[in-house]
Design an enzyme around this catalytic site. Sequence first.
Site, PDB file in Angstrom:
ATOM      1  N   GLU A  85     -51.450 -45.921  15.370  1.00 47.46           N
ATOM      2  CA  GLU A  85     -51.657 -44.507  15.054  1.00 47.46           C
ATOM      3  C   GLU A  85     -53.028 -44.286  14.411  1.00 47.46           C
ATOM      4  OE1 GLU A  85     -47.090 -42.927  14.511  1.00 47.46           O
ATOM      5  OE2 GLU A  85     -48.115 -43.636  12.730  1.00 47.46           O
ATOM      6  N   ASP A 144     -50.889 -39.966  13.932  1.00 45.36           N
ATOM      7  CA  ASP A 144     -49.483 -39.729  14.252  1.00 45.36           C
ATOM      8  C   ASP A 144     -49.314 -38.336  14.880  1.00 45.36           C
ATOM      9  OD1 ASP A 144     -46.539 -39.976  14.013  1.00 45.36           O
ATOM     10  OD2 ASP A 144     -46.780 -38.512  12.410  1.00 45.36           O
TER      11      ASP A 144
END
Lengths: 231, 231
Positions: free
Chosen positions: B124, B52
């Site tokens: 992610e 992320d």
Amino acid sequence: MDEVFLTHLKTKFSLVFHDLSYLEEAFTHSSYVNEHRNLKLKDNERIEFLGDAVLELTVSRFLYELYPDVPEGKLTRLRATIVCEVSLSQFAKEYEFDQFIRLGKGEERMNGRKRPALLCDLFESFIGALYLDQGIDSVLFFLEQTIFPKINSGAFSHVMDHKTNLQEFLQQKGEIGIEYQLVDEIGPAHQKAFVVEVLAEGQSLGQGQGTTKKAAEQVAAENALLALLEK
Amino acid sequence: MDEVFLTHLKTKFSLVFHDLSYLEEAFTHSSYVNEHRNLKLKDNERIEFLGDAVLELTVSRFLYELYPDVPEGKLTRLRATIVCEVSLSQFAKEYEFDQFIRLGKGEERMNGRKRPALLCDLFESFIGALYLDQGIDSVLFFLEQTIFPKINSGAFSHVMDHKTNLQEFLQQKGEIGIEYQLVDEIGPAHQKAFVVEVLAEGQSLGQGQGTTKKAAEQVAAENALLALLEK
């Protein structure tokens, strides 16, 4: 750029900027730009946008490696305690960045130089400038002298301890007796889970489940805190 | 790791992982770990935490350079439209990552393989695995083949146009007449600001201020939208 500041960066952090325009941008507040429109300056907001993301990644990677067994939820909480207004504004003051930002007169009169949101943005802008000037390794070099030692020494680790947090929250109103009781053990022997209830002065505040009693206590404390904060 | 997937990564993106354990971790959902405790696997949550932050930075830098004159607020909104569940889950499907994640039986039955939150985390996690295995340049190499061309083609730029957004919102209920009226000009000539009001069928929805009429219209539209969404 102020020579005193350049010397400060060199002597204190061994940092020398190649392109001073990044540093100038980072230390120029929008209020200064608005009061000097004829100079066509850039304020530090765009560079702060970038610096924020650089900090998120560098701190994330550091935490990821420092705590190889800590689950994602705790890492996220810990990161949020480091990359946040309270912490970053303190760093800006500690490293004397606050003395060198260019503010408009109005902002200066309103004590903008001490405003946490402004100082937090300034710290992120500095990181953005360093990143643009020299890349992520220089940012790491700076953080290794500043924030990383603080993390290593456990300056932020309190956020991971929900039992302490709950205690501190409850004791704002005076001493209070907090107890953790095992109320259930569930699942087969090789996959056992414990259920713990937390009580304050004999009254239940919440329950938590975990694969160890200690973990279940932490979850119970966290749930209790969340419930209390929602009230 | 599934050979089909490794071939897919190689032929489609010219990517070859050195350490397959990162990839395995990224493609292992917690529901699978819970159903196979004896295997002592790692789920993808920690690596997603890192991925992320890597995405935030790489996308931030790309936007920063692509739009040298766009202010920070718009860059932040644009980034949020790209690094978000809706977009990332679509990418995970488009690049066929959804076919290769290991899920528990319960999660599979509940259609977890199509769940946007799970697919977003998976995307992610993949970025996190690529970053750990090969560094940020390989992530950029992957994004240059996938997300960056979409950004270049303007696939996300609609978020920056509040007038269009407001129009689309209002016209959900049929045709409606929207007008922008200049209501004030403030400040001295060299620092003039314009105040614009937006009206729908003659009724005021909000005002906005800006250094150009066009900017003031955008702010007015944004304020109107925010007010309407809060209702």
